[in-house]
Scaffold this active site. Structure first.
Site, short mmCIF file in Angstrom:
data_model
loop_
_atom_site.label_atom_id
_atom_site.label_comp_id
_atom_site.label_asym_id
_atom_site.label_seq_id
_atom_site.Cartn_x
_atom_site.Cartn_y
_atom_site.Cartn_z
CG ASP A 418 -1.98 0.94 1.30
OD1 ASP A 418 -2.28 1.51 0.25
OD2 ASP A 418 -2.56 1.16 2.38
CD GLU A 421 -0.59 5.57 -3.64
OE1 GLU A 421 0.14 5.67 -2.63
OE2 GLU A 421 -1.56 4.81 -3.70
#
Ligand SMILES: *[C@@H]1O[C@H](CO)[C@@H](O)[C@H](O)[C@H]1NC(C)=O
Ligand SMILES: *[C@@H]1O[C@H](CO)[C@@H](O)[C@H](O)[C@H]1NC(C)=O
Ligand SMILES: *[C@@H]1O[C@H](CO)[C@@H](O)[C@H](O)[C@H]1NC(C)=O
Ligand SMILES: *[C@@H]1O[C@H](CO)[C@@H](O)[C@H](O)[C@H]1NC(C)=O
Ligand SMILES: *[C@@H]1O[C@H](CO)[C@@H](O)[C@H](O)[C@H]1NC(C)=O
Ligand SMILES: *[C@@H]1O[C@H](CO)[C@@H](O)[C@H](O)[C@H]1NC(C)=O
Ligand SMILES: *[C@@H]1O[C@H](CO)[C@@H](O)[C@H](O)[C@H]1NC(C)=O
Length: 926
Positions: A418, A421
């Site tokens: 997770d 980005e």
């Protein structure tokens, strides 16, 4: 004066907003073209003042087995490019018949069409801008009505709005607002024309970009074409075009370039429960128990950052999630065939006492701050953090080492990655690195990349938000280059490293060998997997066949932080379908945020829990069907989930439907997506027979229909022409696939149906490559369902039984009366029931037929009247009665004549049989 200025500036824009090039030194081949592009009309790109247009470019168009590849780069100066490329094990094509190529020299334009048609794959407008941090190239789309899909990741309509700018740059956008760039970067598109022909492509470029779609105007004279403009903020033009012509061909051509999706373990298809905010191990145990006592299958229990000690990777909270107790809990899950998937975030707490941090510092494995030459400090859940540089192969070894240590603490089955980005709550280092490391520093800072430091902000900012916002500085230094170029690859590189680290798992169950290392599976669910692989060695790109492995080769994807709302549910359809196109066929689970009410299915109470149980069970009953599709996707790239448009491309009414989806091409789901709805407006494409999945009854009408969709029912249809295997749901997928199989045979109008059933151990990484599987082809044809063994390499398939067959849409053949019915089903041991009104034949095969052996099950129709067994005994009785009657009459006659002869001579009265229905007078009786 103002007016004149305006006019002049407009004129200037018209003349000189896009530089033009002249093509020279042309070398052409079959389907190929090479040449030099020379800037004409001076440098007049939009940012020419800051960074001049490149004077000389190199153009190469080559033919790949998948279609054309167009590359434009600067022969004189290195630029960043996405490069970990392997050569496909295929000979280059000497001729390329997939497209026709034409060009103009001055100004340079390039046109690629489908052979012998005017169907455009790519038609560039004269302008081409090629500057340091800005490339712009525009292509004309075939027709104003064309439907464009892809250009993700974002939520919004599946069919993209043609008047919109699509930003591609990985960003964590909580709540997944529509129409903006989200966690993944997939510069991949499909163009579906109104006539049903599709093509598509990929811009292999990892820099932030905008893709501007502009609608055409068919009513204008001349027609204004729709256009797609690429605005790249670096790199090169590296364009792979996929000629289709079907939507599935486009997806398969893409996966051939970027790599076929990794084979997920069978258990990945089960039900997954996750939330952020479980406060203790006891609470997690209670969840597992809650599922069990509610009799709802739970395959995988996930845990979010709560289990960690102060949110630090590779640790357990000693108070609420003590490691030893957790390890025991995981063992307990394993004994029940369940799995555990924990989250691991990339960011490592910067704290001298945290050994994974100090280890990374010693190895110099963290992304580096350009200004200080020290690891860059950001802020993620644990506070001050550093970011492993996954573009550095040494970081992969580091990652595996810590994953192994973590696996020894508690035997995880997969990893949820997770925040990659990469996400940072601020791009400003909140602490000085040396303070956090206790003075420790890497021996040798990373050398600054050879490429010039990018301007930040760049002259053109995709999406209009600062690149570092909610992330790290684009000027951060990684081994493979500037973070500016690598940003959207961060999650991908983490996925590659994490996939390799999965090798540390020991056998989860003695009976289930683990999938082997690198092609392994798992729910290493990553958030932002772009389809690209980065490089430590740019510009070593030989022309030729390429295989750029995408994230789909390493991991699956989850659709970001959406909400438990109807609109998010609706957008999840579009999300799942788009990711098929990107080569990531799978990824979904029940997740929840901290502080929100619980949403495990059993907490809702009745009737809701029963409804959820029924639908999770429905999913389990279709597990073999899903798994067969998943394997097909792994072998061929064919989508697991489909938009109606991809299955029925020739029906333009399907092109913008994104509220329905198909599982494979056999099952159509038409969910109610609005709160309180009890009906749903669905579209059933004509020319296909559709059957209600639950009753087997053929849909009375096609086209736009209204379906009953009460809360307890998910409207599902089976498409004619398919055979779908069903099993009784058990508490795990492994137990479910061992259950007897019932086949749903949905006939098409030619009385034909086909399907396959793939079986393997569900866990080995190389079942397909090692041919350790059994595959059964199921074909219904000529009133026979044939099970043909395509391959038999999974011995346990012999213990699996085909026990029932339900044939749908089975009416008497055209050459028989309508009241013809089934008289015989073979094998003779089969029992059957035929519902002639609905055309449903249900066959029971007793103990069943082994699924590793060829089998034939057939049925015969015959006419009702003669077929019911002609009552010969009536004829016999009639004959006997007649004979006896005639005999009696003859005797009577003889008696009469004898009497008359005796006293009064002969009287000849003929004896006439009464003729029913005749008006003839009854004969004078004797
Ligand atoms: C661009 O340059 C070419 C010759 O190099 C010239 O013929 C053409 O008129 C120029 N176009 C513009 C718009 O200046
Ligand atoms: C891509 O995947 C294939 C198949 O797994 C593998 O053989 C190849 O090495 C990979 N290429 C790269 C560049 O990782
Ligand atoms: C395109 O979008 C812009 C801005 O959103 C809007 O002003 C314009 O009317 C739209 N044009 C068309 C043809 O829909
Ligand atoms: C690129 O490929 C090389 C060789 O296959 C490999 O060693 C390296 O780790 C790869 N780089 C990344 C960032 O995956
Ligand atoms: C980050 O480190 C700085 C410097 O050591 C410190 O002042 C700050 O409190 C830390 N922030 C957090 C959230 O731990
Ligand atoms: C089905 O019948 C057709 C026409 O008689 C024949 O051509 C075809 O081979 C048959 N198929 C099978 C599988 O027997
Ligand atoms: C399957 O067939 C058996 C008999 O062979 C029968 O007892 C059973 O009810 C059938 N199951 C279904 C779901 O039709």
């Amino acid at each position: 004066m103002t007016r004149l200025w305006l006019f002049l500036s407009l004129l200037a824009v018209g003349l000189c907003s896009t530089a033009q090039y002249r093509l020279k030194d042309i070398v052409t081949g079959s389907g190929s073209l090479q040449g030099t592009l020379e800037l004409i009309n001076g440098t007049c790109g939009p940012y020419a003042g800051q960074m001049p247009d490149v004077a000389t470019l190199r153009l190469r168009v080559e033919c790949l087995p998948t279609g054309p590849h167009i590359r434009i780069d600067d022969p004189a100066r290195r630029r960043y490019e996405v490069a970990n490329i392997s050569v496909l094990n295929e000979a280059p094509l000497s001729t390329c018949t997939l497209y026709d190529l034409t060009y103009t020299e001055e100004p340079f334009t390039l046109t690629l069409t489908r052979p012998g048609t005017s169907h455009l794959l790519w038609k560039s407008l004269p302008g081409l801008v090629f500057e340091d941090q800005y490339i712009e190239w525009t292509t004309i789309l075939g027709s104003p009505e064309t439907a464009i899909y892809g250009l993700g990741e974002r939520v919004g309509p599946l069919r993209l709005d043609m008047n919109h700018t699509y930003t591609i740059f990985t960003r964590d956008n909580g709540g997944t607002p529509p129409d903006v760039n989200l966690n993944g970067a997939h510069p991949v598109w499909m163009d579906l024309q109104a006539d049903g022909q599709a093509h598509g492509g990929m811009m292999l470029n990892s820099n932030g970009m905008d893709v501007v779609l502009t609608p055409g105007d068919a009513s204008h004279v001349p027609v204004v074409p729709a256009t797609m403009q690429w605005r790249l903020t670096g790199g090169i033009v590296d364009l792979y075009l996929y000629p289709g012509p079907s939507p599935h061909d486009v997806v398969r051509q893409h996966t051939r370039i970027v790599g076929l999706p990794v084979l997920m373990p069978l258990w990945g298809l089960g039900w997954h429960q996750c939330r952020w905010g479980y406060k203790s191990l006891d609470e997690v145990k209670a969840v597992v128990e809650g599922y069990r006592s509610a009799n709802i299958p739970l395959e995988v229990q996930w845990t979010d950052i709560d289990y960690m000690d102060a949110h630090k990777d590779f640790t357990f909270d000693p108070a609420q999630f003590p490691q030893a107790a957790f390890a025991a809990f995981v063992e307990e899950l394993h004994t029940r065939g369940q799995k555990w998937v924990p989250i691991i975030d990339p960011a490592i707490k910067a704290e001298a006492s945290h050994e994974p941090f100090m280890d990374g510092v010693r190895g110099n494995l963290f992304v580096q701050d350009q200004a200080t030459g020290l690891p860059l400090v950001g802020a993620v859940w644990p506070g001050n953090t550093t970011f492993p540089d996954f573009s550095n192969p040494a970081t992969h070894a580091y990652w595996t080492k810590w994953m192994r240590a973590f696996h020894e603490m508690a035997a995880w089955d997969g990893i949820w990655i997770d925040m990659n980005e990469p996400d940072s709550f601020t791009d400003v280092p909140v602490g000085t690195f040396l303070e956090l490391s206790g003075g420790a520093r890497p021996d040798q800072p990373l050398a600054e990349p050879e490429l010039p430091m990018p301007r930040d902000p760049p002259p053109y900012l995709p999406g209009g938000r600062p690149l570092a916002e909610h992330s790290i500085s684009p000027r951060a230094v990684q081994l493979a280059g500037w973070h500016y170029d690598l940003h959207s690859l961060y999650g991908h590189h983490e996925a590659v490293a994490t996939n390799a680290a999965l090798a540390v798992r020991t056998a989860p169950r003695p009976t289930l060998p683990p999938r082997a290392a690198q092609t392994a599976p798992h729910l290493g669910l990553t958030r932002p997997p772009p389809p690209l692989l980065s490089s430590t060695a740019p510009l070593r790109l030989p022309l030729g066949l390429r295989n750029v492995n995408s994230s789909g080769r390493y991991t699956m994807h989850w659709l970001g932080d959406n909400y438990s709302t109807f609109v998010s549910m609706k957008y999840s359809i579009q999300g799942i379908i788009n990711f098929q196109q990107y080569g990531m066929p799978f990824g979904r689970r029940d997740h929840n945020e901290i502080g929100k009410i619980s949403q495990e299915p059993y907490v809702f109470g009745e009737p809701y829990t029963a409804i959820m149980r029924r639908h999770i069970n429905l999913r389990y009953s279709l597990i073999s069907f899903y798994y067969t599709l998943l394997v097909d996707s792994h072998r061929t790239g064919t989508p697991l989930f489909n938009a109606l448009a991809w299955v029925f491309p020739h029906d333009p009414l399907t092109h913008d439907i994104d509220t329905q989806f198909m599982v494979g091409t056999a099952i159509l789901a038409s969910p109610a997506l609005e709160q309180g709805a009890t009906t749903v407006s669905a579209y059933l494409p004509a020319d296909t027979r559709w059957y209600d999945f639950y009753t087997g009854v053929e849909a009375p009408a096609t086209g736009r229909v209204t379906l009953a969709a009460p809360l307890e029912t998910l409207p599902l249809h089976l498409a004619g022409g398919h055979v779908v295997p069903l099993q009784e749901p058990a508490m795990t997928v492994a137990a479910t696939v061992a259950q007897p199989v019932r086949l749903l045979v949905a006939l098409d109008s030619a009385r034909h149906a086909q399907g396959t059933l793939y079986m393997d151990d569900g866990v080995s990484a190389d079942s397909v490559q090692q041919a350790a599987y059994t595959e059964v082809l199921l074909t219904a044809e000529n009133e026979t369902l044939a099970a043909t063994i395509v391959h038999h390499g999974f011995p346990a398939a012999c213990e699996r039984m085909l026990r029932n067959v339900t044939v749908l849409g089975l009416h008497p053949p055209a050459d028989m009366p309508r009241d013809a019915t089934i008289v015989e089903v073979s094998p003779a041991s089969a029992t059957y029931q035929y519902d002639s009104a609905n055309g449903i034949l249900t066959i029971g095969l007793g103990a069943g037929l082994s699924l590793c052996q060829e089998a034939h099950i057939s049925w015969h129709f015959t006419h009702t009247a003669p077929a019911q067994g002609f009552p010969w005994w009536i004829i016999v009785i009639a004959v006997v009665v007649c004979v006896v009657g005639v005999l009696l009459l003859w005797l009577v006659y003889r008696a009469k004549t004898h009497k008359r002869r005796q006293p009064g001579g002969y009287s000849s009265v003929p004896q006439v049989e009464p003729t029913p229905g005749s008006d003839a007078p009854a004969p004078s009786a004797v």
